[in-house]
Design a protein around this motif. Structure first.
Motif: not given
Length: 309
Positions: A26-27, A107-112, A293-295
């Motif tokens: 899930l990241g 970045l990886p959790p947001a991209l996931s 999502l990043l925010r």
């Protein structure tokens, strides 16, 4: 009402057979996923998992909820796909720029999350040394980019047509070899205590190095730079080997692959501000969605507005 994120965590553990493997899928980190599962257990009022030496298995209550959770998540996925088609997120390409720390830790959790919601959008990630990412946004090489600047430091306005949205601010901390005298103690270490210490630092033109050396000079702490490297990971490795001490962003210290002593500094004026660079009014629906999502992800990150005792 149960949180879909926590239901997804339960499904992932059931399929992976352990919290650690589910977290990687899930990241998330394993502790973060454990917190989500604990909250779900509080919401249900029942134990959902039994942990054992080889992983975790669902209780009878967990198995019952698992069936419903899969149905709920399937319905939500279907809704997301239908909304994506309406919003123009059923295809295309999203190009993201990042720097190393953000690309590794943030970045990886947001991209996931983005990938799960919009699997038809092609993703590409390119690494830039700040502020090169903002230039890449300006000329259209990428749709948005994560970048950073040091505070205090020389302000560098973004190129015309590019806006910076601050996401997170982290402190710079002292790192030492394990067991070093300066790493002892739980309170903040006055900058003056660094006087006479051999320093491992970044390249002479690096904004962080200039800010650190200016702060040390203002505190009356004269230091000699013994080793230089443009790479924070190398700086941390040299410090771990006992070649000196360094002042680095907290995320780099916490994520170092080599053992370090870490100490917060007094005053806590040295910081790094992380922002996302984008083109207002010129972004795609995919870029706008990832920026949201990043925010959300950065707002909940413990380094935001970082302070330590």
């Amino acid at each position: 009402m149960f949180d879909p994120t926590r239901l997804a965590a339960l499904v992932a553990v059931a399929e992976a057979g352990s919290i650690t493997r589910a977290a990687a899928r899930l990241g998330y980190t394993a502790p973060a996923l454990s917190q989500q599962l604990a909250k779900l257990e509080r919401e249900t009022g029942a134990a959902l998992l039994v942990r054992h030496h080889r992983g975790a298995r669902l209780t009878a209550a967990g198995e019952l909820l698992l069936v419903r959770a899969r149905r709920v998540l399937d319905e939500l996925d279907q809704a997301r796909h239908e909304l994506s088609r309406l919003a123009g997120l059923s295809g295309g390409r999203l190009r993201i720029g990042t720097f190393m720390t953000a690309g590794t830790h943030l970045l990886p959790p947001a991209l996931s999350s983005f990938r799960r919601a919009h699997p038809d959008v092609e993703l590409s990630v390119t690494e830039y040394v700040p502020p090169e990412g903002t230039e890449a946004v300006a000329v259209g090489e990428v749709d948005l980019a994560l970048t950073h600047e040091y505070v205090p430091g020389e302000a560098m306005p973004p190129p015309d047509g590019v806006r910076l949205e601050p996401l997170l601010t982290e402190e710079l901390v002292l790192v030492t070899a394990p067991g070093h005298a300066l790493s002892a103690g739980s309170g903040r270490l006055p900058l003056a205590e660094l006087a006479g210490q051999p320093l491992v630092s970044t390249a002479p033109a690096d904004p962080n190095r200039r800010a650190v050396e200016a702060a040390l000079a203002a505190a009356g702490a004269s230091v000699a730079v013994r080793c230089e490297s443009p790479d924070y990971a190398v700086v941390c490795a040299l410090v771990s080997a006992g070649l000196g001490v360094a002042v680095v962003p907290e995320m780099m210290a916490a994520g170092s692959v080599t053992p370090l002593g870490i100490r917060h500094l007094e005053p806590p004026e040295l910081r790094r501000r992380i922002s996302v660079a984008y083109r207002p009014g010129g972004g795609t629906p995919a870029a706008d969605t990832l920026r949201a999502l990043l925010r959300g992800a950065f707002t909940g990150h413990p380094a935001r507005g970082a302070s330590a005792p």
